[in-house]
Design a protein around this motif. Structure first.
Motif, PDB file in Angstrom:
ATOM      1  N   LEU A  44       0.797  -1.223   0.000  1.00 55.92           N
ATOM      2  CA  LEU A  44       0.000   0.000   0.000  1.00 55.92           C
ATOM      3  C   LEU A  44       0.826   1.267   0.000  1.00 55.92           C
ATOM      4  CD1 LEU A  44      -2.664  -1.192   2.508  1.00 55.92           C
ATOM      5  CD2 LEU A  44      -3.098  -0.460   0.170  1.00 55.92           C
ATOM      6  N   LEU A  45       2.087   1.146   0.435  1.00 53.09           N
ATOM      7  CA  LEU A  45       2.859   2.375   0.606  1.00 53.09           C
ATOM      8  C   LEU A  45       3.359   2.938  -0.705  1.00 53.09           C
ATOM      9  CD1 LEU A  45       4.747   1.327   3.818  1.00 53.09           C
ATOM     10  CD2 LEU A  45       2.846   2.929   3.565  1.00 53.09           C
ATOM     11  N   SER A  46       3.236   2.181  -1.764  1.00 60.65           N
ATOM     12  CA  SER A  46       3.864   2.664  -2.987  1.00 60.65           C
ATOM     13  C   SER A  46       2.973   3.590  -3.822  1.00 60.65           C
ATOM     14  CB  SER A  46       4.337   1.481  -3.829  1.00 60.65           C
ATOM     15  OG  SER A  46       3.239   0.661  -4.113  1.00 60.65           O
ATOM     16  N   GLU A  47       1.792   3.935  -3.311  1.00 64.14           N
ATOM     17  CA  GLU A  47       0.958   4.847  -4.104  1.00 64.14           C
ATOM     18  C   GLU A  47       1.662   6.194  -4.278  1.00 64.14           C
ATOM     19  OE1 GLU A  47      -3.026   7.447  -3.923  1.00 64.14           O
ATOM     20  OE2 GLU A  47      -3.313   5.343  -3.371  1.00 64.14           O
ATOM     21  N   LYS A  48       1.707   6.649  -5.507  1.00 68.65           N
ATOM     22  CA  LYS A  48       2.373   7.916  -5.795  1.00 68.65           C
ATOM     23  C   LYS A  48       1.355   9.055  -5.742  1.00 68.65           C
ATOM     24  CE  LYS A  48       6.608   6.797  -6.340  1.00 68.65           C
ATOM     25  NZ  LYS A  48       6.471   5.573  -5.618  1.00 68.65           N
ATOM     26  N   PRO A  49       1.773  10.200  -5.189  1.00 72.32           N
ATOM     27  CA  PRO A  49       0.854  11.336  -5.181  1.00 72.32           C
ATOM     28  C   PRO A  49       0.570  11.824  -6.602  1.00 72.32           C
ATOM     29  CG  PRO A  49       3.042  11.946  -4.390  1.00 72.32           C
ATOM     30  CD  PRO A  49       3.072  10.464  -4.598  1.00 72.32           C
ATOM     31  N   ASP A  50      -0.146  12.929  -6.690  1.00 72.67           N
ATOM     32  CA  ASP A  50      -0.666  13.350  -7.993  1.00 72.67           C
ATOM     33  C   ASP A  50       0.351  13.839  -9.022  1.00 72.67           C
ATOM     34  OD1 ASP A  50      -3.120  12.721  -7.090  1.00 72.67           O
ATOM     35  OD2 ASP A  50      -3.489  14.719  -6.261  1.00 72.67           O
ATOM     36  N   VAL A  51       1.599  13.418  -8.904  1.00 77.80           N
ATOM     37  CA  VAL A  51       2.586  13.903  -9.871  1.00 77.80           C
ATOM     38  C   VAL A  51       2.281  13.414 -11.276  1.00 77.80           C
ATOM     39  CG1 VAL A  51       4.603  14.387  -8.457  1.00 77.80           C
ATOM     40  CG2 VAL A  51       4.046  12.017  -9.031  1.00 77.80           C
ATOM     41  N   LEU A  52       1.650  12.290 -11.337  1.00 84.40           N
ATOM     42  CA  LEU A  52       1.389  11.695 -12.639  1.00 84.40           C
ATOM     43  C   LEU A  52      -0.091  11.501 -12.782  1.00 84.40           C
ATOM     44  CD1 LEU A  52       4.000   8.853 -12.532  1.00 84.40           C
ATOM     45  CD2 LEU A  52       3.869  10.586 -14.307  1.00 84.40           C
ATOM     46  N   ASN A 242     -18.159   5.932  -9.488  1.00 85.35           N
ATOM     47  CA  ASN A 242     -18.850   7.015  -8.767  1.00 85.35           C
ATOM     48  C   ASN A 242     -17.780   7.927  -8.156  1.00 85.35           C
ATOM     49  OD1 ASN A 242     -18.038   5.534  -6.502  1.00 85.35           O
ATOM     50  ND2 ASN A 242     -19.892   6.007  -5.370  1.00 85.35           N
ATOM     51  N   ASP A 243     -18.208   8.991  -7.470  1.00 80.05           N
ATOM     52  CA  ASP A 243     -17.225   9.988  -7.043  1.00 80.05           C
ATOM     53  C   ASP A 243     -16.450   9.525  -5.803  1.00 80.05           C
ATOM     54  OD1 ASP A 243     -19.395  10.013  -5.452  1.00 80.05           O
ATOM     55  OD2 ASP A 243     -19.702  12.180  -5.441  1.00 80.05           O
ATOM     56  N   THR A 244     -15.895   8.337  -5.887  1.00 81.66           N
ATOM     57  CA  THR A 244     -15.133   7.771  -4.770  1.00 81.66           C
ATOM     58  C   THR A 244     -13.839   7.175  -5.286  1.00 81.66           C
ATOM     59  OG1 THR A 244     -17.202   7.264  -3.637  1.00 81.66           O
ATOM     60  CG2 THR A 244     -15.267   6.058  -2.901  1.00 81.66           C
ATOM     61  N   ASN A 245     -12.702   7.637  -4.732  1.00 81.22           N
ATOM     62  CA  ASN A 245     -11.398   7.133  -5.165  1.00 81.22           C
ATOM     63  C   ASN A 245     -11.263   5.645  -4.899  1.00 81.22           C
ATOM     64  OD1 ASN A 245     -10.577   9.641  -5.943  1.00 81.22           O
ATOM     65  ND2 ASN A 245      -9.644  10.132  -3.966  1.00 81.22           N
ATOM     66  N   GLY A 246     -10.224   5.070  -5.444  1.00 87.74           N
ATOM     67  CA  GLY A 246      -9.948   3.657  -5.158  1.00 87.74           C
ATOM     68  C   GLY A 246      -9.181   2.961  -6.270  1.00 87.74           C
ATOM     69  N   LEU A 247      -9.485   3.335  -7.521  1.00 86.74           N
ATOM     70  CA  LEU A 247      -8.814   2.667  -8.644  1.00 86.74           C
ATOM     71  C   LEU A 247      -7.365   3.143  -8.763  1.00 86.74           C
ATOM     72  CD1 LEU A 247      -8.945   0.852 -11.198  1.00 86.74           C
ATOM     73  CD2 LEU A 247      -9.847   2.824 -12.441  1.00 86.74           C
ATOM     74  N   GLN A 248      -6.460   2.194  -8.976  1.00 86.32           N
ATOM     75  CA  GLN A 248      -5.044   2.517  -9.167  1.00 86.32           C
ATOM     76  C   GLN A 248      -4.486   1.645 -10.287  1.00 86.32           C
ATOM     77  OE1 GLN A 248      -3.419   1.412  -5.353  1.00 86.32           O
ATOM     78  NE2 GLN A 248      -3.907   3.391  -4.419  1.00 86.32           N
ATOM     79  N   ILE A 249      -3.531   2.195 -11.039  1.00 90.22           N
ATOM     80  CA  ILE A 249      -2.874   1.352 -12.053  1.00 90.22           C
ATOM     81  C   ILE A 249      -1.382   1.264 -11.745  1.00 90.22           C
ATOM     82  CG2 ILE A 249      -4.548   1.884 -13.841  1.00 90.22           C
ATOM     83  CD1 ILE A 249      -2.465   3.637 -15.185  1.00 90.22           C
ATOM     84  N   THR A 254       7.367   3.251 -11.449  1.00 85.74           N
ATOM     85  CA  THR A 254       6.725   4.285 -10.638  1.00 85.74           C
ATOM     86  C   THR A 254       5.981   3.692  -9.451  1.00 85.74           C
ATOM     87  OG1 THR A 254       6.378   5.547 -12.666  1.00 85.74           O
ATOM     88  CG2 THR A 254       5.153   6.271 -10.732  1.00 85.74           C
ATOM     89  N   GLY A 255       5.203   2.680  -9.716  1.00 86.80           N
ATOM     90  CA  GLY A 255       4.388   2.079  -8.656  1.00 86.80           C
ATOM     91  C   GLY A 255       2.921   2.299  -8.940  1.00 86.80           C
ATOM     92  N   TRP A 256       2.113   2.307  -7.884  1.00 82.18           N
ATOM     93  CA  TRP A 256       0.661   2.439  -8.063  1.00 82.18           C
ATOM     94  C   TRP A 256       0.265   3.896  -8.249  1.00 82.18           C
ATOM     95  CZ3 TRP A 256      -2.006  -1.672  -9.274  1.00 82.18           C
ATOM     96  CH2 TRP A 256      -1.546  -2.928  -8.875  1.00 82.18           C
ATOM     97  N   VAL A 257      -0.394   4.194  -9.349  1.00 80.22           N
ATOM     98  CA  VAL A 257      -0.819   5.555  -9.672  1.00 80.22           C
ATOM     99  C   VAL A 257      -2.349   5.618  -9.561  1.00 80.22           C
ATOM    100  CG1 VAL A 257      -0.867   7.317 -11.496  1.00 80.22           C
ATOM    101  CG2 VAL A 257       1.115   5.811 -11.280  1.00 80.22           C
ATOM    102  N   PRO A 258      -2.885   6.556  -8.762  1.00 82.47           N
ATOM    103  CA  PRO A 258      -4.341   6.630  -8.631  1.00 82.47           C
ATOM    104  C   PRO A 258      -5.010   7.125  -9.913  1.00 82.47           C
ATOM    105  CG  PRO A 258      -3.251   8.346  -7.325  1.00 82.47           C
ATOM    106  CD  PRO A 258      -2.159   7.536  -7.937  1.00 82.47           C
TER     107      PRO A 258
END
Ligand SMILES: C=C1C[C@]23C[C@H]1CC[C@H]2[C@@]12CCC[C@@](C)(C(=O)O1)[C@H]2[C@@H]3C(=O)O
Ligand SMILES: O=C(O)CCC(=O)C(=O)O
Ligand SMILES: [Fe+2]
Length: 348
Positions: A44-52, A242-249, A254-258
């Motif tokens: 879970l820690l590898s999610e990258k912030p909104d840089v990409l 719907n207007d709820t986050n959760g999906l990541q690729i 890079t790691g997981w990108v929201p």
């Protein structure tokens, strides 16, 4: 007789624990069966912030082909705006998904997917490949939803069916448009499209499938998984969230990108079959869903693919095909046995 999509999924029989979801309404603590640790590849820690962020493409833009080519090469995914699907239809479909998942578990179990079936209520098909269970419930539709809808609402199933039919019909024609755009992006001549995709002439007569997803609020989201990492099997997927986050690729290096929901837009992602026909020029997107403590996420995914007897192979313009030809039916069976390894097994 051609094999229908739901028949193609019939040859794997599942155990009930890999079909019946949790009774989320009655649960206040995360049960052991749903606690994922690093042993289960939870990172879970590898999610990258909104840089990409994945690109936003206007379907009617003059440069759409170019934009699609870049997005497909780099991400295998994009947000699509100006897609022509009425917002009211998307809203109605979401409303009916909420209504379905809002039923008590006993009622939803009336429409439970059978152990060798493909459609109806249940956990994700990929569940048997993971040691822990997911914080998720789904409802799969292939063609008409009427049989299962009658089990859920014996007297008032028609509205649900009409909306799902209409939604699938509109998604199918949008998916076809997107496919043509992608073929253009792959520099397939308009005139040679049918020939280039060296499949049956009925390649475009997709059956498709619709998946309604529900990810209830989760008491301990850091230790749970909404939908485990996977790639979609067919050509392309069109997703409403719907207007709820959760999906990541997952992006290599890079790691997981929201992939945050963009109001009014649909998310388009490449699946395994597109990876094959593009001779691996377009990645198939590895993605997952993480749960949320306070918001209930819903999504609707439309999976677009050719008939199950079509032959899938790299376009003939590629001199050195890196995959061997396979029928969709064969691929579905490979994927149900080997999951992500199915693609590797087709490598030349
Ligand atoms: C046509 C499809 C596509 C399926 C199987 C079948 C119906 C349900 C789809 C999903 C939906 C949830 C993720 C996934 C990975 C799953 O477990 O079931 C998808 C799978 C695939 O893309 O492989
Ligand atoms: O809920 C989501 O955003 C993802 C759903 C998904 O990946 C799927 O249905 O295949
Ligand atoms: Fe998916």
């Amino acid at each position: 007789m051609a094999t229908s999509l739901s028949e193609a999924y019939r040859d794997t029989t599942l155990q009930l624990k890999h079909i019946i979801p949790l009774d989320f309404d009655s649960i206040h603590d995360l049960p052991e069966s749903h606690v994922w640790t690093t042993k289960d590849n939870l990172d879970l820690l590898s999610e990258k912030p909104d840089v990409l962020s994945i690109p936003i493409i206007d379907l009617n833009a003059l440069s759409a082909t170019e934009l699609v080519r870049n997005a497909c090469q780099k991400w295998g995914m994009f947000h699509l705006i100006n897609h022509g699907i009425p917002l009211s239809l998307v809203d109605e479909a979401e409303e009916h998904a909420r209504r379905l998942f809002g039923l008590p578990l006993e009622r939803k179990l009336k429409a439970l997917r059978s152990p060798s079936g493909a459609t109806g209520y249940g956990v994700a098909r990929i569940s048997p490949f993971f040691s822990k269970l997911m914080w998720h419930e789904g409802f799969t539709i292939m063609g008409s939803a009427v049989d299962h809808a009658k089990e859920l609402w014996p007297d008032e199933y028609e509205e649900f069916c009409d909306i799902m039919d209409n939604y699938q019909k509109k998604m199918k024609s949008l998916a076809y448009k997107i496919l043509l755009l992608i073929l253009k992006a792959l520099e397939v001549d308009d005139k040679n499209q049918d020939q280039e995709i060296n499949c049956t002439p009925s390649f475009y007569q997709s059956e498709g499938a619709l998946q309604l997803n529900s990810y209830p609020c989760c008491p301990n989201p850091n230790r749970a998984v909404g939908l485990a990492p996977h790639t979609d099997s067919l050509l392309l997927t069109i997703l409403h969230q719907n207007d709820t986050n959760g999906l990541q690729i997952f992006q290599e290096g890079t790691g997981w990108v929201p992939v945050p929901p963009l109001s009014g837009a649909l998310v388009v992602n490449m699946g395994d079959l597109m990876h094959i026909i593009s001779n691996a020029h377009f990645p198939t997107v590895y993605h997952r869903v993480v749960p949320n403590e306070t918001r209930h996420r819903f999504s609707i995914a439309y999976f677009y693919g050719p008939p199950t007897d079509s032959i899938i192979a790299p376009l003939s313009k590629f001199q050195t095909p890196c995959f061997r030809p396979v029928t969709l039916k064969e691929y579905i069976s490979l994927k149900s046995r080997h999951l992500e390894k199915a693609l590797t097994l087709l490598r030349n």
